[in-house]
Structures are given as structure tokens and as C-alpha cells.
Scaffold this active site. Structure first.
Site, PDB file in Angstrom:
ATOM      1  N   VAL A  63      41.272  11.281  47.423  1.00  0.00           N
ATOM      2  CA  VAL A  63      42.285  11.519  46.550  1.00  0.00           C
ATOM      3  C   VAL A  63      42.353  13.058  45.907  1.00  0.00           C
ATOM      4  O   VAL A  63      43.350  13.417  45.272  1.00  0.00           O
ATOM      5  CB  VAL A  63      42.380  10.608  45.411  1.00  0.00           C
ATOM      6  CG1 VAL A  63      42.597   9.371  45.924  1.00  0.00           C
ATOM      7  CG2 VAL A  63      41.021  10.492  44.559  1.00  0.00           C
ATOM      8  N   SER A 141      39.543   3.567  31.501  1.00  0.00           N
ATOM      9  CA  SER A 141      38.370   3.036  31.086  1.00  0.00           C
ATOM     10  C   SER A 141      38.190   2.871  29.388  1.00  0.00           C
ATOM     11  O   SER A 141      38.726   3.655  28.861  1.00  0.00           O
ATOM     12  CB  SER A 141      37.238   3.861  31.509  1.00  0.00           C
ATOM     13  OG  SER A 141      35.878   3.350  30.740  1.00  0.00           O
ATOM     14  N   TYR A 154      32.909  11.755  32.571  1.00  0.00           N
ATOM     15  CA  TYR A 154      33.558  10.691  32.663  1.00  0.00           C
ATOM     16  C   TYR A 154      34.509  10.177  31.565  1.00  0.00           C
ATOM     17  O   TYR A 154      35.744   9.823  31.913  1.00  0.00           O
ATOM     18  CB  TYR A 154      32.551   9.498  33.185  1.00  0.00           C
ATOM     19  CG  TYR A 154      33.510   7.962  33.403  1.00  0.00           C
ATOM     20  CD1 TYR A 154      33.735   7.865  34.679  1.00  0.00           C
ATOM     21  CD2 TYR A 154      33.422   7.046  32.422  1.00  0.00           C
ATOM     22  CE1 TYR A 154      34.403   6.557  35.171  1.00  0.00           C
ATOM     23  CE2 TYR A 154      34.112   5.845  32.997  1.00  0.00           C
ATOM     24  CZ  TYR A 154      34.441   5.612  34.320  1.00  0.00           C
ATOM     25  OH  TYR A 154      35.102   4.362  34.505  1.00  0.00           O
ATOM     26  N   SER A 157      37.458  12.564  31.684  1.00  0.00           N
ATOM     27  CA  SER A 157      38.333  12.649  32.820  1.00  0.00           C
ATOM     28  C   SER A 157      39.204  10.942  32.514  1.00  0.00           C
ATOM     29  O   SER A 157      40.257  11.372  33.023  1.00  0.00           O
ATOM     30  CB  SER A 157      37.328  12.172  34.121  1.00  0.00           C
ATOM     31  OG  SER A 157      36.709  11.008  34.399  1.00  0.00           O
ATOM     32  N   LYS A 158      38.642  10.309  32.028  1.00  0.00           N
ATOM     33  CA  LYS A 158      39.650   9.088  31.850  1.00  0.00           C
ATOM     34  C   LYS A 158      40.525   9.086  30.547  1.00  0.00           C
ATOM     35  O   LYS A 158      41.461   8.753  30.687  1.00  0.00           O
ATOM     36  CB  LYS A 158      38.706   7.886  31.443  1.00  0.00           C
ATOM     37  CG  LYS A 158      37.843   7.400  32.648  1.00  0.00           C
ATOM     38  CD  LYS A 158      38.608   7.029  34.040  1.00  0.00           C
ATOM     39  CE  LYS A 158      37.934   6.336  34.982  1.00  0.00           C
ATOM     40  NZ  LYS A 158      39.062   5.789  36.149  1.00  0.00           N
TER      41      LYS A 158
HETATM   42  N1  LIG Z   1      33.133  -1.228  37.124  1.00  0.00           N
HETATM   43  C1  LIG Z   1      33.424  -0.673  35.679  1.00  0.00           C
HETATM   44  O1  LIG Z   1      32.697  -1.227  34.696  1.00  0.00           O
HETATM   45  C2  LIG Z   1      34.493   0.026  35.448  1.00  0.00           C
HETATM   46  C3  LIG Z   1      34.898  -0.022  34.138  1.00  0.00           C
HETATM   47  C4  LIG Z   1      36.122   0.771  33.618  1.00  0.00           C
HETATM   48  C5  LIG Z   1      36.750   1.682  34.462  1.00  0.00           C
HETATM   49  N2  LIG Z   1      36.278   1.385  35.687  1.00  0.00           N
HETATM   50  C6  LIG Z   1      37.288   2.138  37.028  1.00  0.00           C
HETATM   51  O2  LIG Z   1      37.863   1.382  37.626  1.00  0.00           O
HETATM   52  C7  LIG Z   1      38.068   1.973  39.063  1.00  0.00           C
HETATM   53  C8  LIG Z   1      37.306   1.279  40.105  1.00  0.00           C
HETATM   54  O3  LIG Z   1      36.146   1.160  39.719  1.00  0.00           O
HETATM   55  P1  LIG Z   1      35.023   0.170  40.632  1.00  0.00           P
HETATM   56  O4  LIG Z   1      34.030  -0.531  39.437  1.00  0.00           O
HETATM   57  O5  LIG Z   1      35.868  -0.806  41.474  1.00  0.00           O
HETATM   58  O6  LIG Z   1      34.117   1.298  41.362  1.00  0.00           O
HETATM   59  P2  LIG Z   1      33.754   1.274  42.743  1.00  0.00           P
HETATM   60  O7  LIG Z   1      32.505   2.398  42.886  1.00  0.00           O
HETATM   61  O8  LIG Z   1      33.202  -0.126  43.256  1.00  0.00           O
HETATM   62  O9  LIG Z   1      34.677   1.413  43.778  1.00  0.00           O
HETATM   63  C9  LIG Z   1      35.387   2.623  43.913  1.00  0.00           C
HETATM   64  C10 LIG Z   1      35.990   3.044  45.078  1.00  0.00           C
HETATM   65  O10 LIG Z   1      36.839   4.522  44.984  1.00  0.00           O
HETATM   66  C11 LIG Z   1      36.378   5.135  46.103  1.00  0.00           C
HETATM   67  N3  LIG Z   1      36.453   6.563  46.093  1.00  0.00           N
HETATM   68  C12 LIG Z   1      35.460   7.116  45.541  1.00  0.00           C
HETATM   69  N4  LIG Z   1      35.929   8.359  45.597  1.00  0.00           N
HETATM   70  C13 LIG Z   1      37.311   8.512  46.286  1.00  0.00           C
HETATM   71  C14 LIG Z   1      37.923   9.609  46.561  1.00  0.00           C
HETATM   72  N5  LIG Z   1      37.847  10.810  46.411  1.00  0.00           N
HETATM   73  N6  LIG Z   1      39.026   9.288  47.451  1.00  0.00           N
HETATM   74  C15 LIG Z   1      39.209   7.927  47.834  1.00  0.00           C
HETATM   75  N7  LIG Z   1      38.637   6.995  47.253  1.00  0.00           N
HETATM   76  C16 LIG Z   1      37.453   7.281  46.431  1.00  0.00           C
HETATM   77  C17 LIG Z   1      35.154   4.568  46.553  1.00  0.00           C
HETATM   78  O11 LIG Z   1      34.798   4.714  48.057  1.00  0.00           O
HETATM   79  C18 LIG Z   1      35.161   3.169  46.221  1.00  0.00           C
HETATM   80  O12 LIG Z   1      35.562   2.114  47.318  1.00  0.00           O
HETATM   81  C19 LIG Z   1      37.521   3.487  38.722  1.00  0.00           C
HETATM   82  O13 LIG Z   1      38.468   4.316  38.447  1.00  0.00           O
HETATM   83  C20 LIG Z   1      36.506   3.404  37.667  1.00  0.00           C
HETATM   84  O14 LIG Z   1      36.387   4.449  37.057  1.00  0.00           O
HETATM   85  C21 LIG Z   1      35.483   0.886  36.258  1.00  0.00           C
END
Ligand SMILES: NC(=O)c1ccc[n+]([C@@H]2O[C@H](COP(=O)([O-])OP(=O)(O)OC[C@H]3O[C@@H](n4cnc5c(N)ncnc54)[C@H](O)[C@@H]3O)[C@@H](O)[C@H]2O)c1
Length: 258
Positions: A63, A141, A154, A157-158
Site C-alpha cells: 500500500v 484505532s 502508531y 499514524s492512526k
Molecule cells: N488487532 C488489534 O488489536 C487492532 C486494534 C486497533 C486497530 N487495528 C488495526 O486494524 C488493522 C488490521 O490489523 P490486524 O490486527 O488484522 O493486523 P494483522 O497484522 O493481523 O494483519 C495486517 C495485514 O496487513 C498486511 N500488510 C502489512 N503491511 C502491508 C503493506 N505495506 N501493504 C499491504 N498489506 C500490508 C499484512 O500482511 C497483514 O495481512 C490495522 O490497520 C491495525 O492497525 C488492530
């Protein structure tokens, strides 16, 4: 919810919240464009979407790379004719105090979380503007709303994701395009395990101890399951949310009360 005939473009669809969202929207009837860095994960996502009787295109896309995003958008339109829904889930997290953070860590986290969201929104929005309709949901987030120890890059960024979403909500409203952000708290994915493993020791705890401490901050007493986040994303992507735009939705089991 009925997404029959709709096309959803989802980044980070190889695992975690992105994958559960791809599968949920497919279950509700959408065809899916699944983007991620990890091709073998994408192949698994595609197979599971096809088991649900829907079509899927997979794009090995970073991305942070404008050309790769534009190519994925072009491929989607050639194959499916439109993009009705964009969900930006690709994201990473890092652990460091801001005063000690390395410049390359700043560039990496800001690059994927903030610039990646900007580039993908921009490319897909150009298609949605032609269609004069669309729904964009960016995954932010609770860390965008309240600072967290050793998580400053982080958090920053969010916060950028929230402002990208609010600004685009204004710019795209005349084209019948809704833009919202979803702000989850701790969700049961690989990313959260990474937080327990890396930030726990920074806080002087084992990963297991840190997990207990963090979940004790959640009034509902547990982490979210990814599918619970995906249900809110689906609602905001649906016609039921036609009058909702520019909002940053907290989904946190009571962890954040605003
Ligand atoms: N898990 C949590 O507690 C949580 C809480 C708040 C927000 N989030 C947000 O939710 C979203 C998903 O998080 P998740 O927990 O499923 O994480 P995860 O690490 O399980 O999945 C993230 C996915 O993004 C892909 N990715 C990373 N860099 C990339 C890039 N440069 N281009 C394309 N794909 C890329 C990874 O390969 C992975 O498949 C994220 O934006 C994260 O910041 C997660």
C-alpha cells in the site's frame, strides 16, 4: 445485510481483520478484491471466498507503492466494472518510546498506516467519483484518540488516518461517497500478539502478564474477535449507513468512552 452485486476492495486481506472483513462481505453477497503483501495468505483468502460462492481477485500489493495500488484498482474495474466499497485494513505496529524511536521506524509505520491509507483512498476515490457513489471505511484505532506508552508512532499514524477520513468525507460528499473510520481496541489477531510479545517486556512484564493487564482495562473484560470489528465495517459499508460520514467509530468494549 445484502451486498449482492457490490464489489469490495480490501487491503490487508491476507489475515486478521482484513481477512474476516473480506469473508463477511462475501457472505453478505459481495465480490472481493483482496490486496496484501503476502501472496500465499491471499490465496487462502481467495479460496475461502470462493467456497462462499463469490468471486475474488487477489493482488499482491504494497500500500506504500502508488503504482501497485493503481494497478490493483485498474484490474478490479476491468474485471468487475466498479468498486463500491473500500476497506483499508493494511497496517503495522511498532514498539518504542518516541524519544528513542529510529527514523526508519517512523517512516515505515507512517508509510504503511498513514500514506498507504491516503494513496489507496485517493486511487479508489477517483473511480468512485466517476460512479457517483461509494463507501470508504478506514481502520484506525483507539490509539488515535488517547496516547499510549511506547506506541507513539502508531498513535500518530492512526490520528492521521482519522484526519484523512474526515477530510475526504468533506471532499467526497458531493459525489455521494461516505468516508468513516473505525477505531478498535485490542482485537484477537497476530498484530495484538506482537504487542504482547514486544511491549510486555518494555513494560517489565511477560507477554501473558501484559495480556492480562491490557484486557483488565476493558470493561467487557476481553479482547474483540476480528469478526466483531468486521460487522461494524459491514454496517458502515451498507446502504443502512447512507447518512453517516466523517465519523470515527470507537469499538472497544468500553475501553474508550467517547
Ligand atoms: N488487532 C488489534 O488489536 C487492532 C486494534 C486497533 C486497530 N487495528 C488495526 O486494524 C488493522 C488490521 O490489523 P490486524 O490486527 O488484522 O493486523 P494483522 O497484522 O493481523 O494483519 C495486517 C495485514 O496487513 C498486511 N500488510 C502489512 N503491511 C502491508 C503493506 N505495506 N501493504 C499491504 N498489506 C500490508 C499484512 O500482511 C497483514 O495481512 C490495522 O490497520 C491495525 O492497525 C488492530
Amino acid at each position: 445485510m445484502n451486498f449482492e452485486g457490490k464489489v469490495a476492495f480490501i487491503t490487508g486481506a491476507g489475515r486478521g481483520i482484513g481477512k474476516t472483513t473480506a469473508l463477511l462481505l462475501a457472505k453478505y453477497g459481495a465480490n472481493i478484491v483482496a490486496c496484501d503483501l503476502n501472496y500465499s495468505d491471499l490465496e487462502k483468502t481467495k479460496a475461502e471466498i470462493e467456497e462462499l460462492g463469490r468471486k475474488a481477485i487477489i493482488c499482491e500489493t504494497d500500500v506504500t507503492n502508488k503504482l501497485q495500488i493503481d494497478q490493483a484498482v485498474q484490474k478490479s474495474v476491468e474485471e468487475f466494472g466498479s468498486i463500491d466499497i473500500l476497506v483499508n485494513c493494511a497496517g503495522i505496529i511498532s514498539t518504542s518510546l518516541l524519544v528513542e524511536a529510529e527514523e526508519d521506524m517512523w517512516d515505515k509505520v507512517m508509510g504503511i498506516n498513514a500514506k498507504g491509507t491516503f494513496l489507496t483512498c485517493q486511487s479508489v476515490a477517483k473511480q468512485m467519483i466517476q460512479q457517483k457513489s461509494g463507501k470508504i471505511v478506514n481502520i484506525s484505532s483507539i490509539a488515535s484518540k488517547t496516547a499510549e506508552y511506547a506506541n507513539g508512532i502508531y498513535c500518530t499514524s492512526k490520528a492521521a488516518v482519522n484526519m484523512i477520513s474526515q477530510t475526504l468525507a468533506l471532499e467526497l460528499a458531493p459525489f455521494n461517497i461516505n468516508v468513516n473510520a473505525v477505531c478498535p481496541a485490542y482485537t484477537n489477531t497476530d498484530m495484538m500478539q506482537n504487542v504482547f510479545d514486544n511491549r510486555g517486556p518494555v513494560e517489565g512484564m511477560t507477554p501473558e502478564e501484559y495480556k492480562k493487564v491490557l484486557t483488565s482495562f476493558v470493561p467487557l473484560g476481553r479482547m474483540a474477535e476480528p469478526n466483531e470489528i468486521s460487522e461494524l465495517i459491514a454496517f458502515l459499508s451498507s446502504d443502512k449507513a447512507n447518512f453517516i460520514t466523517g465519523v470515527t467509530y470507537t469499538i472497544a468494549g468500553g475501553k474508550e468512552l467517547h
